[in-house]
Scaffold this motif. Structure first.
Motif, PDB file in Angstrom:
ATOM      1  N   LEU A  22      71.231 -29.177  -7.071  1.00  0.00           N
ATOM      2  CA  LEU A  22      69.417 -28.251  -6.369  1.00  0.00           C
ATOM      3  C   LEU A  22      67.768 -29.386  -6.308  1.00  0.00           C
ATOM      4  CD1 LEU A  22      67.162 -26.022  -5.975  1.00  0.00           C
ATOM      5  CD2 LEU A  22      66.880 -25.124  -8.424  1.00  0.00           C
ATOM      6  N   ILE A  23      67.516 -30.151  -7.129  1.00  0.00           N
ATOM      7  CA  ILE A  23      66.698 -31.370  -7.373  1.00  0.00           C
ATOM      8  C   ILE A  23      67.115 -32.177  -6.569  1.00  0.00           C
ATOM      9  CG2 ILE A  23      68.403 -32.779  -8.944  1.00  0.00           C
ATOM     10  CD1 ILE A  23      64.669 -31.674  -9.826  1.00  0.00           C
ATOM     11  N   ASP A  24      67.913 -32.077  -5.642  1.00  0.00           N
ATOM     12  CA  ASP A  24      68.380 -33.204  -4.904  1.00  0.00           C
ATOM     13  C   ASP A  24      67.284 -32.991  -3.267  1.00  0.00           C
ATOM     14  OD1 ASP A  24      69.913 -35.010  -6.250  1.00  0.00           O
ATOM     15  OD2 ASP A  24      71.805 -33.573  -5.402  1.00  0.00           O
ATOM     16  N   PHE A  25      67.006 -31.183  -3.398  1.00  0.00           N
ATOM     17  CA  PHE A  25      66.685 -31.049  -2.276  1.00  0.00           C
ATOM     18  C   PHE A  25      64.940 -31.005  -2.556  1.00  0.00           C
ATOM     19  CE2 PHE A  25      70.475 -28.760  -1.923  1.00  0.00           C
ATOM     20  CZ  PHE A  25      70.672 -28.314  -0.484  1.00  0.00           C
ATOM     21  N   LEU A  26      64.662 -31.384  -3.902  1.00  0.00           N
ATOM     22  CA  LEU A  26      63.045 -31.749  -3.976  1.00  0.00           C
ATOM     23  C   LEU A  26      62.150 -32.718  -2.834  1.00  0.00           C
ATOM     24  CD1 LEU A  26      60.875 -30.243  -5.469  1.00  0.00           C
ATOM     25  CD2 LEU A  26      61.108 -31.853  -7.209  1.00  0.00           C
ATOM     26  N   PRO A  27      62.616 -34.162  -3.209  1.00  0.00           N
ATOM     27  CA  PRO A  27      62.094 -35.688  -2.020  1.00  0.00           C
ATOM     28  C   PRO A  27      61.828 -34.935  -0.663  1.00  0.00           C
ATOM     29  CG  PRO A  27      63.988 -35.843  -3.961  1.00  0.00           C
ATOM     30  CD  PRO A  27      64.119 -34.483  -3.939  1.00  0.00           C
ATOM     31  N   SER A  50      78.586 -24.476   4.726  1.00  0.00           N
ATOM     32  CA  SER A  50      79.082 -23.778   4.074  1.00  0.00           C
ATOM     33  C   SER A  50      79.460 -22.235   3.532  1.00  0.00           C
ATOM     34  CB  SER A  50      78.688 -24.905   2.446  1.00  0.00           C
ATOM     35  OG  SER A  50      78.551 -24.186   2.124  1.00  0.00           O
ATOM     36  N   GLY A  51      78.711 -21.428   3.758  1.00  0.00           N
ATOM     37  CA  GLY A  51      79.130 -20.187   3.453  1.00  0.00           C
ATOM     38  C   GLY A  51      79.225 -19.982   2.503  1.00  0.00           C
ATOM     39  N   ARG A  52      78.368 -20.475   1.058  1.00  0.00           N
ATOM     40  CA  ARG A  52      78.717 -20.605  -0.003  1.00  0.00           C
ATOM     41  C   ARG A  52      76.841 -21.219  -0.473  1.00  0.00           C
ATOM     42  NH1 ARG A  52      80.471 -24.514  -3.030  1.00  0.00           N
ATOM     43  NH2 ARG A  52      81.665 -26.166  -2.000  1.00  0.00           N
ATOM     44  N   LEU A  53      77.017 -20.535  -1.768  1.00  0.00           N
ATOM     45  CA  LEU A  53      76.002 -21.446  -2.475  1.00  0.00           C
ATOM     46  C   LEU A  53      76.383 -22.732  -2.992  1.00  0.00           C
ATOM     47  CD1 LEU A  53      73.841 -18.173  -4.126  1.00  0.00           C
ATOM     48  CD2 LEU A  53      73.127 -19.283  -2.206  1.00  0.00           C
ATOM     49  N   PHE A  54      75.059 -24.071  -2.834  1.00  0.00           N
ATOM     50  CA  PHE A  54      75.753 -24.982  -3.411  1.00  0.00           C
ATOM     51  C   PHE A  54      75.394 -24.597  -5.162  1.00  0.00           C
ATOM     52  CE2 PHE A  54      73.975 -27.467   0.399  1.00  0.00           C
ATOM     53  CZ  PHE A  54      75.338 -27.055   1.041  1.00  0.00           C
ATOM     54  N   PRO A  55      76.109 -26.097  -5.964  1.00  0.00           N
ATOM     55  CA  PRO A  55      75.749 -25.474  -7.595  1.00  0.00           C
ATOM     56  C   PRO A  55      74.688 -25.711  -7.786  1.00  0.00           C
ATOM     57  CG  PRO A  55      77.882 -27.154  -7.140  1.00  0.00           C
ATOM     58  CD  PRO A  55      76.671 -26.874  -5.680  1.00  0.00           C
ATOM     59  N   LEU A  56      73.843 -25.316  -8.849  1.00  0.00           N
ATOM     60  CA  LEU A  56      72.502 -24.865  -9.125  1.00  0.00           C
ATOM     61  C   LEU A  56      72.583 -27.189  -9.384  1.00  0.00           C
ATOM     62  CD1 LEU A  56      71.890 -22.567 -11.637  1.00  0.00           C
ATOM     63  CD2 LEU A  56      70.430 -23.129  -9.084  1.00  0.00           C
ATOM     64  N   ALA A  57      72.733 -27.552 -10.244  1.00  0.00           N
ATOM     65  CA  ALA A  57      72.745 -29.010 -10.433  1.00  0.00           C
ATOM     66  C   ALA A  57      72.295 -30.163  -9.361  1.00  0.00           C
ATOM     67  CB  ALA A  57      74.184 -29.575 -10.852  1.00  0.00           C
ATOM     68  N   THR A  79      56.033 -26.766  -1.981  1.00  0.00           N
ATOM     69  CA  THR A  79      56.855 -27.019  -2.498  1.00  0.00           C
ATOM     70  C   THR A  79      58.104 -26.347  -3.369  1.00  0.00           C
ATOM     71  OG1 THR A  79      56.174 -28.971  -2.028  1.00  0.00           O
ATOM     72  CG2 THR A  79      58.611 -29.027  -3.046  1.00  0.00           C
ATOM     73  N   GLY A  80      58.080 -25.708  -4.581  1.00  0.00           N
ATOM     74  CA  GLY A  80      58.891 -25.193  -5.562  1.00  0.00           C
ATOM     75  C   GLY A  80      59.363 -23.964  -4.606  1.00  0.00           C
ATOM     76  N   PRO A  81      58.851 -23.127  -4.780  1.00  0.00           N
ATOM     77  CA  PRO A  81      58.944 -21.564  -4.179  1.00  0.00           C
ATOM     78  C   PRO A  81      60.803 -21.984  -2.688  1.00  0.00           C
ATOM     79  CG  PRO A  81      57.937 -21.580  -4.446  1.00  0.00           C
ATOM     80  CD  PRO A  81      57.345 -22.688  -4.629  1.00  0.00           C
ATOM     81  N   LEU A  82      59.615 -22.966  -1.683  1.00  0.00           N
ATOM     82  CA  LEU A  82      60.654 -23.587  -0.616  1.00  0.00           C
ATOM     83  C   LEU A  82      61.705 -24.273  -1.034  1.00  0.00           C
ATOM     84  CD1 LEU A  82      60.470 -23.614   2.197  1.00  0.00           C
ATOM     85  CD2 LEU A  82      58.896 -24.961   2.284  1.00  0.00           C
ATOM     86  N   THR A  83      61.658 -25.004  -2.088  1.00  0.00           N
ATOM     87  CA  THR A  83      62.831 -26.065  -2.437  1.00  0.00           C
ATOM     88  C   THR A  83      63.881 -25.002  -2.587  1.00  0.00           C
ATOM     89  OG1 THR A  83      61.682 -27.895  -3.041  1.00  0.00           O
ATOM     90  CG2 THR A  83      63.945 -27.649  -4.099  1.00  0.00           C
ATOM     91  N   LEU A  84      63.658 -24.225  -3.670  1.00  0.00           N
ATOM     92  CA  LEU A  84      64.542 -22.528  -3.307  1.00  0.00           C
ATOM     93  C   LEU A  84      65.194 -22.326  -2.282  1.00  0.00           C
ATOM     94  CD1 LEU A  84      65.869 -21.371  -6.159  1.00  0.00           C
ATOM     95  CD2 LEU A  84      64.148 -19.816  -5.973  1.00  0.00           C
ATOM     96  N   GLY A  85      64.544 -21.576  -1.830  1.00  0.00           N
ATOM     97  CA  GLY A  85      65.086 -21.077  -0.291  1.00  0.00           C
ATOM     98  C   GLY A  85      66.036 -22.259   0.227  1.00  0.00           C
ATOM     99  N   VAL A  86      65.473 -23.283   0.123  1.00  0.00           N
ATOM    100  CA  VAL A  86      66.290 -24.458   1.924  1.00  0.00           C
ATOM    101  C   VAL A  86      67.612 -24.457   0.878  1.00  0.00           C
ATOM    102  CG1 VAL A  86      65.873 -26.632   2.479  1.00  0.00           C
ATOM    103  CG2 VAL A  86      64.239 -25.558   2.779  1.00  0.00           C
ATOM    104  N   TRP A  87      67.785 -24.646  -0.539  1.00  0.00           N
ATOM    105  CA  TRP A  87      69.189 -25.017  -1.409  1.00  0.00           C
ATOM    106  C   TRP A  87      69.866 -23.596  -0.723  1.00  0.00           C
ATOM    107  CZ3 TRP A  87      69.945 -21.012  -5.505  1.00  0.00           C
ATOM    108  CH2 TRP A  87      71.615 -21.972  -5.849  1.00  0.00           C
TER     109      TRP A  87
END
Length: 254
Positions: A113-118, A104-111, A88-96
């Motif tokens: 990132l936690i929303d992708f974890l669940p 959207s053609g750009r990275l989402f804000p790091l803030a 889950t940890g590395p995959l969450t970062l990759g999915v984010w």
């Protein structure tokens, strides 16, 4: 030339994992899971299938690590939990990262990132459970050599004091194999997965993740509490894992 059963089993593992990933990706795309329903179906299919396939590849790597420390036969739910935690940890970062770039053609804000974890943890747990329980497959079987064929290559690995002995069983002990014969036992440095390939030419089967047994060496079978154990010549006892028991019974081992 027929592929060894071990290679067939590995190929089935990878193919099963790929099929599970693709089917899960299609389901999530069609259902518009986790708020993706506003995008075109073709875009959702490309996104979800690619995410699940990448996750499946990472899952295979994690599975090779986890099953070295936890017995999948005895503790399938523990393996599922460990896989979920490791993946889950590395995959969450990759999915984010992929989700931001894909939609959207750009990275989402790091803030965020936690929303992708669940959701990543939930999907990972479901797919891991499916793969763990579907992974209870047939044991690797080896077959007697045809008349006039060369003997099993593994016999060349018998230590000098055991040369010419009848091989009864091979037992994995850490990075070593204990060779049980009618003349005693000894250790060699080798992995059981490699030994199974070289044992082709001797009739037998993997009865447990750490045991290969010669079929002709079975003297009796003990069953109880949903488990089975094989009594071999020389008063040796070999365990039979639950995931292999049905296949061995159907193959006439008892």
């Amino acid at each position: 030339m027929r592929l060894p059963d071990m290679l067939k089993a590995k190929a089935r593992d990878y193919l099963r994992g790929l099929i599970v990933a693709v089917v899960a990706g299609v389901f999530l795309a069609v259902s518009g899971a986790f708020g993706s329903g506003d995008t075109p179906l073709t875009q959702r299919l490309a996104y979800w299938i690619s995410m699940l396939v990448v996750g499946g590849i990472w899952g295979h790597v994690c599975g090779a690590i986890v099953t070295r420390f936890i017995d999948q036969d005895a503790r399938p739910w523990a393996v599922t939990a460990a896989l979920t935690a490791l993946i889950t940890g590395p995959l969450t970062l990759g999915v984010w990262a992929a989700t931001g770039l894909f939609f959207s053609g750009r990275l989402f804000p790091l803030a965020v990132l936690i929303d992708f974890l669940p959701p990543v943890a939930l999907i990972t747990a479901a797919v891991s459970a499916i793969n763990v329980f579907l992974g209870r497959e047939r044991p690797v079987e080896t077959h007697a050599a045809a008349p006039g064929a060369a003997p099993a290559r593994f016999l060349d690995r018998l230590p000098p004091k055991l040369r010419g002995a009848r091989l009864i069983a091979v037992q994995a002990e850490d990075h070593y194999l204990r060779l049980h014969t009618d003349r005693g036992s000894d250790l060699i440095l080798m992995r059981l997965s490699d030994a199974l390939t070289e044992l082709e030419g001797l009739e037998g089967a993997q009865t447990h993740r750490s045991w290969w047994v010669a079929k002709g060496a079975v003297a009796a079978v003990a069953r109880g509490d949903g488990r089975a154990a094989l009594t071999l010549h020389g008063d040796l006892t070999a365990p039979v894992s639950r995931r292999y028991a049905k296949a061995l019974r159907e193959a006439g081992w008892w």
